[in-house]
Design a protein around this motif. Sequence first.
Motif, PDB file in Angstrom:
ATOM      1  N   ARG A  48      47.597  45.294  41.393  1.00 17.15           N
ATOM      2  CA  ARG A  48      47.111  44.302  40.437  1.00 17.15           C
ATOM      3  C   ARG A  48      48.244  43.387  39.974  1.00 17.15           C
ATOM      4  O   ARG A  48      48.061  42.181  39.844  1.00 17.15           O
ATOM      5  N   HIS A  78      41.579  37.044  34.478  1.00 15.53           N
ATOM      6  CA  HIS A  78      40.680  38.172  34.762  1.00 15.53           C
ATOM      7  C   HIS A  78      41.466  39.359  35.310  1.00 15.53           C
ATOM      8  O   HIS A  78      41.339  40.482  34.819  1.00 15.53           O
ATOM      9  N   TRP A  79      42.291  39.108  36.331  1.00 18.96           N
ATOM     10  CA  TRP A  79      43.053  40.185  36.950  1.00 18.96           C
ATOM     11  C   TRP A  79      44.132  40.718  36.021  1.00 18.96           C
ATOM     12  O   TRP A  79      44.425  41.908  36.031  1.00 18.96           O
ATOM     13  N   MET A  82      42.273  43.057  33.542  1.00 17.78           N
ATOM     14  CA  MET A  82      41.364  44.035  34.128  1.00 17.78           C
ATOM     15  C   MET A  82      41.859  45.446  33.805  1.00 17.78           C
ATOM     16  O   MET A  82      43.010  45.775  34.030  1.00 17.78           O
ATOM     17  N   LEU A  89      36.445  44.518  31.068  1.00 15.03           N
ATOM     18  CA  LEU A  89      36.844  44.693  32.456  1.00 15.03           C
ATOM     19  C   LEU A  89      37.470  46.058  32.696  1.00 15.03           C
ATOM     20  O   LEU A  89      38.103  46.286  33.701  1.00 15.03           O
TER      21      LEU A  89
END
Length: 104
Positions: A48, A78-79, A82, A89
């Motif tokens: 990630r 978003h990542w 997460m 998320l």
Amino acid sequence: MTCNATQAFEGQADDSQLPALEAVLAGTLALMTSHAEAGSAGRRLAMRARIVSNIDLLMRDERLSPALRLSLGQLCVHWKYMGAPGSDLAPQRLDGHGERLSMH
């Protein structure tokens, strides 16, 4: 983990490095696939971090359209978040019937 760009592509005015840019994109997509299949939390975290770094690099490349760069910026956020505690998320897994089970 931050969305800070590396300076690898900055200042290049011609398209001579476009294949390198495409390689970053292809590598990022492959990492995303591997992340989805990885079992180890530590391995997923490392992947990630690299995904965020690659997306950040792509979104800062001025050869890409503003719309794509905006989309990449949203994807980067978003990542980045997460799996953060309290995040929508946060990691989830599927039970044997395809239903999502919360992992917290």
